[in-house]
Design a protein around this motif. Structure first.
Motif, PDB file in Angstrom:
ATOM      1  N   LYS A   1      20.877  90.399  -0.530  1.00  0.00           N
ATOM      2  CA  LYS A   1      20.252  91.500   0.071  1.00  0.00           C
ATOM      3  C   LYS A   1      18.974  91.113   0.202  1.00  0.00           C
ATOM      4  N   LEU A   2      18.207  90.114  -0.199  1.00  0.00           N
ATOM      5  CA  LEU A   2      17.041  89.371  -0.057  1.00  0.00           C
ATOM      6  C   LEU A   2      17.032  88.197   0.751  1.00  0.00           C
TER       7      LEU A   2
ATOM      8  N   LEU B   1      16.293  94.899 -13.714  1.00  0.00           N
ATOM      9  CA  LEU B   1      17.585  95.443 -14.184  1.00  0.00           C
ATOM     10  C   LEU B   1      18.587  95.878 -12.795  1.00  0.00           C
ATOM     11  N   THR B   2      19.761  95.713 -13.178  1.00  0.00           N
ATOM     12  CA  THR B   2      20.422  96.242 -12.034  1.00  0.00           C
ATOM     13  C   THR B   2      21.168  97.563 -12.164  1.00  0.00           C
TER      14      THR B   2
ATOM     15  N   ASP C   1      23.616 100.744  -4.263  1.00  0.00           N
ATOM     16  CA  ASP C   1      23.377 101.077  -3.257  1.00  0.00           C
ATOM     17  C   ASP C   1      22.408 101.636  -2.327  1.00  0.00           C
ATOM     18  N   GLN C   2      20.978 100.758  -2.967  1.00  0.00           N
ATOM     19  CA  GLN C   2      19.635 100.833  -1.991  1.00  0.00           C
ATOM     20  C   GLN C   2      18.819  99.363  -2.105  1.00  0.00           C
ATOM     21  N   ASP C   3      18.183  98.929  -0.954  1.00  0.00           N
ATOM     22  CA  ASP C   3      17.430  97.910  -0.986  1.00  0.00           C
ATOM     23  C   ASP C   3      16.097  97.801  -2.106  1.00  0.00           C
ATOM     24  N   PRO C   4      16.986  96.817  -2.477  1.00  0.00           N
ATOM     25  CA  PRO C   4      15.703  95.828  -3.767  1.00  0.00           C
ATOM     26  C   PRO C   4      13.939  96.259  -2.653  1.00  0.00           C
TER      27      PRO C   4
END
Length: 336
Positions: free
Chosen positions: A219-220, A160-161, A188-191
């Motif tokens: 990001k990944l 869920l984004t 706004d955060q790293d997953p």
């Protein structure tokens, strides 16, 4: 013997020329014992980009060998390569073998389309990406992706984004009875939690356009754009990929990025395919009448799954969740 006296001929006097179709043909294919193992990471216009021995630094462009005919080859397939496997420009290897698939993610264009499209092979898990807002989550689409995962042998993971725009509580409650693993991310955060679940696995990411899947992939895989260019440009370098592509993760493993899709047809899946993914209900479902869709009354009044609730072997919420998936498969509820 006088010329033309055919009455005195016997079989020893007749010479028969064998027809073209009488010569025996061997159906044995070359064994290609020296074939190099590789994983397909990209497909475009009759060419397959493969990672030799699953090494993202050893990419090779290959064509499908004639003896394979029209055997489908998709991203995630484990194959055998012969020929030039150097990966140098203007070189081309041949795919001579496709190994048996451990899992398959399939879809059809809609529920009336008989043609199945294999999206990814051999993925261990399906990451279903859904935004909590902008756009609003579509539970029907999530349900259909779950059905495809269960039927294809993949472990589903709901991602869920955009939790910075809306809380996840309502959507989490809707899937609580399915024992479905869920990760929640913010723009706004790293997953980090998602990243940890992908390490050393082949994972397919799927979702509607606009849900933030591309943001997650970037990001990944920090050099995702460059990696796509390498996969698309290896060999002759004329590919421009908007297709499914497998990207190597820095921590190990692969993330398969699929194009954003609007609908997920399930014409190829039966109700029993879905129930088979629920071990606590599978045995009882086998006691149902032939052709039972397991939806309960009024569609299936003699469905035996209701007995599991009556005896306390299953909770009403879990059975309701299963039947929601079955209803989504049979298009009894909207999925757009």
């Amino acid at each position: 013997m006088a010329r033309g006296d055919w009455r005195r001929l016997d079989e020893s006097d007749v010479r028969v020329r064998p027809g073209k179709g009488t010569r025996p043909r061997s159906k044995r294919r070359p064994e290609h014992a020296d074939a190099v193992p590789a994983m397909v990471v990209g497909v475009d216009r009759g060419r397959w980009t493969c990672a030799v021995e699953d090494d993202p630094a050893r990419l090779v462009v290959a064509m499908r060998a004639r003896e394979l005919g029209r055997t489908p080859v998709v991203v995630g397939d484990q194959v055998g390569l012969v020929g030039d496997t150097s990966g140098q420009p203007d070189t081309l290897a041949r795919i001579v073998r496709v190994e048996e698939r451990r899992s398959v993610l399939r879809r059809t264009a809609d529920d009336t389309d008989p043609f199945e499209r294999v999206v990814v092979a051999n993925a261990g898990q399906l990451v279903i990406v859904s935004a909590l807002a902008d756009p609003q989550p579509r539970r029907g689409f999530i349900d259909r992706c779950l059905v495809a995962a269960y039927a294809g042998g993949l472990e589903p993971l709901l991602c869920l984004t955009k939790s910075d725009l809306a809380p996840p509580d309502e959507l989490l409650a809707a899937y609580a009875e399915l024992d479905l693993p869920v990760v929640v991310t913010r723009s706004d955060q790293d997953p980090q939690e998602l990243r940890a679940r992908l390490v050393d696995r082949l994972s397919a990411l799927i979702g509607h356009s606009g849900v933030g899947k591309s943001t997650l992939v970037n990001k990944l895989v920090p050099d995702a754009h460059r990696a796509v260019g390498v996969v698309s440009g290896v060999g002759k370098g004329r590919h421009t990929s908007t297709q499914t592509v497998a990207l190597p993760l820095p921590e190990g493993g692969w993330a398969v990025d699929t194009p954003g899709i609007r609908s997920f047809g399930l014409a190829h899946i039966t109700p029993d395919d879905i129930v088979a993914a629920f071990p606590d209900m599978k045995a009882m479902a086998e006691e149902c009448p032939s052709g039972c869709g397991h939806l309960g009354a009024p569609e299936d009044p003699d469905c035996m799954l209701d007995d599991l609730v009556r005896t306390g072997e299953a909770s009403p919420g879990r059975l309701a969740s299963l039947r929601r998936l079955l209803a989504s498969r049979s298009k009894l509820e909207e999925y757009d």
